[in-house]
Enzyme design. Structure first.
Site, mmCIF file in Angstrom:
data_model
loop_
_atom_site.group_PDB
_atom_site.id
_atom_site.type_symbol
_atom_site.label_atom_id
_atom_site.label_comp_id
_atom_site.label_asym_id
_atom_site.label_seq_id
_atom_site.Cartn_x
_atom_site.Cartn_y
_atom_site.Cartn_z
ATOM 1 C CD1 TRP A 1 -1.068 2.350 2.262
ATOM 2 C CD2 TRP A 1 -2.875 1.671 1.142
ATOM 3 N NE1 TRP A 1 -1.998 3.369 2.325
ATOM 4 C CE2 TRP A 1 -3.118 2.958 1.649
ATOM 5 C CE3 TRP A 1 -3.878 1.035 0.392
ATOM 6 C CZ2 TRP A 1 -4.325 3.647 1.437
ATOM 7 C CZ3 TRP A 1 -5.075 1.711 0.193
ATOM 8 C CH2 TRP A 1 -5.287 3.001 0.709
ATOM 9 C CG ASP B 1 -1.313 11.331 2.115
ATOM 10 O OD1 ASP B 1 -2.209 10.600 1.688
ATOM 11 O OD2 ASP B 1 -1.415 11.994 3.169
HETATM 12 C C1 FRU Z 1 -4.331 12.061 3.867
HETATM 13 C C2 FRU Z 1 -3.984 11.574 5.260
HETATM 14 C C3 FRU Z 1 -3.172 12.591 6.028
HETATM 15 C C4 FRU Z 1 -2.433 11.742 7.002
HETATM 16 C C5 FRU Z 1 -2.140 10.513 6.194
HETATM 17 C C6 FRU Z 1 -2.103 9.250 6.992
HETATM 18 O O1 FRU Z 1 -4.590 11.025 2.979
HETATM 19 O O2 FRU Z 1 -5.161 11.229 5.970
HETATM 20 O O3 FRU Z 1 -3.947 13.596 6.626
HETATM 21 O O4 FRU Z 1 -1.256 12.366 7.469
HETATM 22 O O5 FRU Z 1 -3.143 10.428 5.215
HETATM 23 O O6 FRU Z 1 -1.723 8.164 6.201
#
Ligand code: FRU
Length: 476
Positions: free
Chosen positions: A54, A57
């Site tokens: 997986w 971000d």
């Molecule tokens: C966005 C998010 C961020 C967080 C991360 C955790 O997709 O929710 O706000 O830091 O993913 O994986």
């Protein structure tokens, strides 16, 4: 006293060694799933992604020591969200990439035991420094590297922001840091009860001691994730991920407050897979951005998610946002075919002769004329029953790419539609006239070769030129 200091030092060394061992375990886990992930015929070839499992971000993109570094939220143990760590990929030319060891993993019992969440990376006078959110509760943390970004040490002063500045907040994460003449500034994604989505602004001289200033900006929704804030031309841009389509606003920045203009979709595809982008400024002064594309492979294939292609943002002469794929991607091109001056009548479908493949780049120059809809079918099965349709609707002023659509208007005075299409197995990205980008995922049901066709609905359209290239893998 010296004895205490020695004890502290020993503890810090032990913590670093333990983190390195955990990162190595994570790498070993990914390595075991790698062959299976890479044998999936739906896995993209030229979008950056982990070797297996997986990702979400993009994190901390930075140009450092003549290389692009791209990190990402990564679960090194499964093809679903969890064990949030920072994966890492490196490129010298923005087109070809290499995997680097996993940079950061959670440390049990520590401030980030529930995850190393999103953040950024800055050059602190020669020391690459990651600023990320540790959870739970959400706190802001630092890590540095002294071996060209390959291994990372969490800062002994962590968490450097241990508490939120006020109680009435919805979320407190995803630090984005930049430098101004009087020190460092940090934007944190949040929301203020009764007010809306918010970006909170902090100031620091050393990245360790932070002072809360005020909201940089507040607005729609209830919580904004992953804020990005940077100058573009003579304006400023704020990008936020509001648990729905990513929005940007071009506005002005005065007294450390951002006055937004209209909020627009950064990727035009409504409800599309693009989310939580991150960006850097490269040595040429270009603002380059990657988003997370929420796409999956074949049933059971151990991978999920990839990055968008690198998108170059600019401020166009009319004050609107320009968005185009980085030109470096041209170095991935191989076999080329060109078609010229094709007139298509109403209802016509024109299959491009001897064009086939599931990793293609297509540039089309189209005069929609008085056609109602015009476009390109990609990943088209030989019987034409299965395809991903890219359609420009001249009447509705929309572009549709597979399952997703978004508004698109030809700029005033322009009568040519320039479509730039990237087909990468289960991912399709379309750029239009350097002004709009749309990404979608596509999962064919039928096996067999995939072709490309042009089509026209209602009246007549002219395809002035269509160039098609096969595209090579980005992995060295
Ligand atoms: C966005 C998010 C961020 C967080 C991360 C955790 O997709 O929710 O706000 O830091 O993913 O994986």
């Amino acid at each position: 006293m010296p004895q205490d200091r020695e004890k502290d030092q020993n503890q810090v060394h032990a913590a670093h060694a333990a983190h390195a061992a955990r990162a190595a375990e994570a790498d070993a886990s990914v390595a075991r799933a790698r062959d299976l992930a890479q044998s999936d015929p739906l896995r993209p070839l030229y979008h950056v992604m982990p070797p297996a499992y997986w990702m979400n971000d993009p994190n901390g993109p930075i140009w450092f020591n003549d290389a692009y570094h791209l990190f990402y939220q990564h679960n090194p143990f499964a093809e679903y969200w969890g064990n949030m760590s920072w994966g890492h990929a490196v490129s010298r030319d923005l087109a070809h990439w290499e995997h680097a060891p996993i940079a950061l993993v959670p440390d049990p019992g520590a401030y980030d035991s529930d995850g190393v969440f999103s953040g950024c990376c800055v050059d602190d006078n020669g020391t690459p420094t990651i600023i990320y959110t540790g959870v739970f509760p959400e706190v802001q943390c630092l890590a540095t590297s002294d071996d060209d970004l390959r291994t990372w040490r969490k800062h002994p002063a962590n968490p450097v922001i241990a508490a939120r500045p006020r109680e009435d907040l919805e979320g407190f994460r995803d630090p984005f840091v930049w430098k101004e003449a009087d020190g460092w500034y940090m934007a944190i994604g949040s929301g203020i009860d009764g007010v809306g989505g918010a970006v909170l602004l902090y100031h620091s001289l050393d990245l360790v001691q932070w002072t809360y200033l005020h909201p940089l900006c507040t607005g729609f929704g209830t919580n904004w994730e992953c804020p990005l804030f940077f100058p573009l031309g003579d304006r400023y841009v704020l990008i936020v991920s509001p648990h729905g389509d990513v929005r940007y606003s071009i506005g002005d920045y005065r007294d450390h407050r951002f006055s937004p203009g209209a909020w627009r979709r950064l990727d035009a595809a409504v409800g599309g897979p693009f989310y939580a982008p991150h960006c850097l400024e490269d040595p040429r002064g270009r603002r380059i951005l990657w988003g997370w594309l929420r796409v999956a492979g074949s049933e059971g294939a151990p991978w999920n998610g990839c990055m968008s292609l690198p998108r170059v943002l600019s401020l166009l002469p009319d004050g609107s946002l320009g968005i185009a794929p980085a030109e470096e991607l041209e170095s991935l091109r191989s076999a080329h075919q060109r078609f010229e001056s094709l007139e298509l009548g109403a209802g016509a479908v024109h299959v491009l002769d001897r064009v086939s493949g599931d990793a293609l780049e297509i540039r089309a120059e189209i005069m929609p004329g008085n056609a109602e809809q015009v476009g390109i079918d990609v990943l088209r099965s030989e019987d034409g029953n299965e395809r991903c349709r890219i359609e420009y609707d001249h009447v509705a002023q929309r572009i549709t790419v597979g399952a997703h659509s978004g508004d698109f208007q030809l700029p005033a005075g322009e009568d040519t539609l320039y479509l730039h299409v990237f087909v990468d197995r289960s991912v399709i990205e379309v750029y239009a006239n350097g002004r709009a980008a749309l990404a979608t995922g596509f999962q064919p049901c039928q096996a067999g070769p995939r072709g490309v066709a042009l089509f026209c609905a209602g009246r007549k359209a002219r395809f002035k030129a269509v160039d098609v290239w096969r595209v090579n893998s980005i992995w060295q």
